[in-house]
Design a protein around this motif. Sequence first.
Motif, PDB file in Angstrom:
ATOM      1  N   CYS A 278       0.979  -1.335   0.035  1.00 25.09           N
ATOM      2  CA  CYS A 278      -0.131   0.162  -0.041  1.00 25.09           C
ATOM      3  C   CYS A 278       0.975   1.375  -0.043  1.00 25.09           C
ATOM      4  O   CYS A 278       1.598   1.427   0.904  1.00 25.09           O
ATOM      5  CB  CYS A 278      -1.131  -0.030   1.250  1.00 25.09           C
ATOM      6  SG  CYS A 278      -1.843   1.363   1.113  1.00 25.09           S
ATOM      7  N   SER A 279       0.622   2.001  -0.887  1.00 30.79           N
ATOM      8  CA  SER A 279       1.325   3.363  -1.074  1.00 30.79           C
ATOM      9  C   SER A 279       0.522   4.690  -0.776  1.00 30.79           C
ATOM     10  O   SER A 279       0.755   5.546  -1.612  1.00 30.79           O
ATOM     11  CB  SER A 279       2.129   3.239  -2.316  1.00 30.79           C
ATOM     12  OG  SER A 279       1.386   3.302  -3.336  1.00 30.79           O
ATOM     13  N   SER A 280      -0.485   4.596  -0.102  1.00 26.44           N
ATOM     14  CA  SER A 280      -1.372   5.741  -0.066  1.00 26.44           C
ATOM     15  C   SER A 280      -0.787   6.930   0.649  1.00 26.44           C
ATOM     16  O   SER A 280      -0.137   6.560   1.633  1.00 26.44           O
ATOM     17  CB  SER A 280      -2.761   5.130   0.727  1.00 26.44           C
ATOM     18  OG  SER A 280      -3.370   6.428   1.264  1.00 26.44           O
TER      19      SER A 280
ATOM     20  N   SER B 175      -1.705   4.953   7.073  1.00 27.46           N
ATOM     21  CA  SER B 175      -0.545   4.197   7.198  1.00 27.46           C
ATOM     22  C   SER B 175      -1.079   2.906   6.373  1.00 27.46           C
ATOM     23  O   SER B 175      -2.151   2.544   6.335  1.00 27.46           O
ATOM     24  CB  SER B 175      -0.164   3.998   8.384  1.00 27.46           C
ATOM     25  OG  SER B 175      -1.293   3.325   8.887  1.00 27.46           O
ATOM     26  N   PRO B 176       0.009   2.023   5.708  1.00 29.85           N
ATOM     27  CA  PRO B 176      -0.322   0.883   5.080  1.00 29.85           C
ATOM     28  C   PRO B 176      -1.429  -0.053   5.893  1.00 29.85           C
ATOM     29  O   PRO B 176      -2.237  -0.621   5.447  1.00 29.85           O
ATOM     30  CB  PRO B 176       0.926   0.105   4.789  1.00 29.85           C
ATOM     31  CG  PRO B 176       1.789   1.089   4.582  1.00 29.85           C
ATOM     32  CD  PRO B 176       1.283   2.235   5.893  1.00 29.85           C
ATOM     33  N   ASP B 177      -1.141  -0.153   7.328  1.00 33.69           N
ATOM     34  CA  ASP B 177      -1.994  -1.267   7.884  1.00 33.69           C
ATOM     35  C   ASP B 177      -3.349  -0.586   8.385  1.00 33.69           C
ATOM     36  O   ASP B 177      -3.995  -1.160   9.091  1.00 33.69           O
ATOM     37  CB  ASP B 177      -1.203  -1.794   9.248  1.00 33.69           C
ATOM     38  CG  ASP B 177      -0.484  -0.879  10.002  1.00 33.69           C
ATOM     39  OD1 ASP B 177      -0.067   0.164   9.368  1.00 33.69           O
ATOM     40  OD2 ASP B 177       0.034  -0.989  11.122  1.00 33.69           O
ATOM     41  N   GLY B 178      -3.390   0.687   7.771  1.00 32.69           N
ATOM     42  CA  GLY B 178      -4.766   1.518   8.331  1.00 32.69           C
ATOM     43  C   GLY B 178      -5.905   1.061   7.259  1.00 32.69           C
ATOM     44  O   GLY B 178      -7.107   1.346   7.416  1.00 32.69           O
ATOM     45  N   CYS B 179      -5.554   0.586   6.247  1.00 30.01           N
ATOM     46  CA  CYS B 179      -6.409   0.332   5.188  1.00 30.01           C
ATOM     47  C   CYS B 179      -7.455  -0.791   5.290  1.00 30.01           C
ATOM     48  O   CYS B 179      -6.901  -1.805   5.860  1.00 30.01           O
ATOM     49  CB  CYS B 179      -5.498   0.123   3.676  1.00 30.01           C
ATOM     50  SG  CYS B 179      -6.756  -0.589   2.421  1.00 30.01           S
ATOM     51  N   PRO B 180      -8.577  -0.797   5.361  1.00 29.21           N
ATOM     52  CA  PRO B 180      -9.644  -1.741   5.709  1.00 29.21           C
ATOM     53  C   PRO B 180      -9.311  -2.951   5.036  1.00 29.21           C
ATOM     54  O   PRO B 180      -9.604  -4.041   5.330  1.00 29.21           O
ATOM     55  CB  PRO B 180     -11.049  -1.074   5.328  1.00 29.21           C
ATOM     56  CG  PRO B 180     -10.504  -0.069   4.321  1.00 29.21           C
ATOM     57  CD  PRO B 180      -9.273   0.459   4.494  1.00 29.21           C
ATOM     58  N   ALA B 181      -8.536  -2.887   3.801  1.00 28.07           N
ATOM     59  CA  ALA B 181      -8.512  -4.159   2.948  1.00 28.07           C
ATOM     60  C   ALA B 181      -7.457  -5.066   3.435  1.00 28.07           C
ATOM     61  O   ALA B 181      -7.085  -6.225   3.359  1.00 28.07           O
ATOM     62  CB  ALA B 181      -8.028  -3.885   1.363  1.00 28.07           C
ATOM     63  N   SER B 182      -6.444  -4.323   4.483  1.00 30.24           N
ATOM     64  CA  SER B 182      -5.339  -5.006   5.126  1.00 30.24           C
ATOM     65  C   SER B 182      -5.904  -5.624   6.814  1.00 30.24           C
ATOM     66  O   SER B 182      -5.189  -6.322   7.388  1.00 30.24           O
ATOM     67  CB  SER B 182      -4.231  -4.128   5.276  1.00 30.24           C
ATOM     68  OG  SER B 182      -4.057  -3.577   4.361  1.00 30.24           O
ATOM     69  N   ARG B 183      -7.260  -5.280   7.037  1.00 33.01           N
ATOM     70  CA  ARG B 183      -7.615  -5.683   8.220  1.00 33.01           C
ATOM     71  C   ARG B 183      -8.030  -6.991   8.248  1.00 33.01           C
ATOM     72  O   ARG B 183      -9.271  -7.049   7.381  1.00 33.01           O
ATOM     73  CB  ARG B 183      -8.418  -4.702   9.062  1.00 33.01           C
ATOM     74  CG  ARG B 183      -7.714  -3.440   9.462  1.00 33.01           C
ATOM     75  CD  ARG B 183      -8.846  -2.487  10.282  1.00 33.01           C
ATOM     76  NE  ARG B 183      -8.659  -1.215   9.457  1.00 33.01           N
ATOM     77  CZ  ARG B 183      -9.523  -0.367   9.254  1.00 33.01           C
ATOM     78  NH1 ARG B 183     -10.813  -0.609   9.414  1.00 33.01           N
ATOM     79  NH2 ARG B 183      -9.242   0.621   8.329  1.00 33.01           N
TER      80      ARG B 183
END
Length: 111
Positions: free
Chosen positions: A92-94, A98-106
């Motif tokens: 994730c390069s948003s 932060s990368p681990d804040g993306c809902p697709a990562s949870r």
Amino acid sequence: MEEPPFGVLLTTGGDRGLDLVQAVRTATRLSAWRSKQLLDAAPITLISETWFERAEQAARRLNELGAKAELACRWCERVMSPEDCPVDPGPCSSPYMSPDGCPASRPGGSA
């Protein structure tokens, strides 16, 4: 914190049965005729921007019915299968979270 919008990409339309047309109608709120046109036009962006849970639910339902649908994060431009969620937050390069804040990562796709 604001969450990134997600899109649903329809890559193949499947067998185009009535159930699949109804699933597109539910996801897009369009008529049956227009939903059939979208299925025939695959590959196409079915939903351009929505919250993660709605995009994931629509993509999973379309895949269950024989179509091929994927999720697209509109912030980092990753394309992923709903079966791959949660995804590795590393790519994730948003610029917005932060990368681990993306809902697709949870796990479970939500907070």
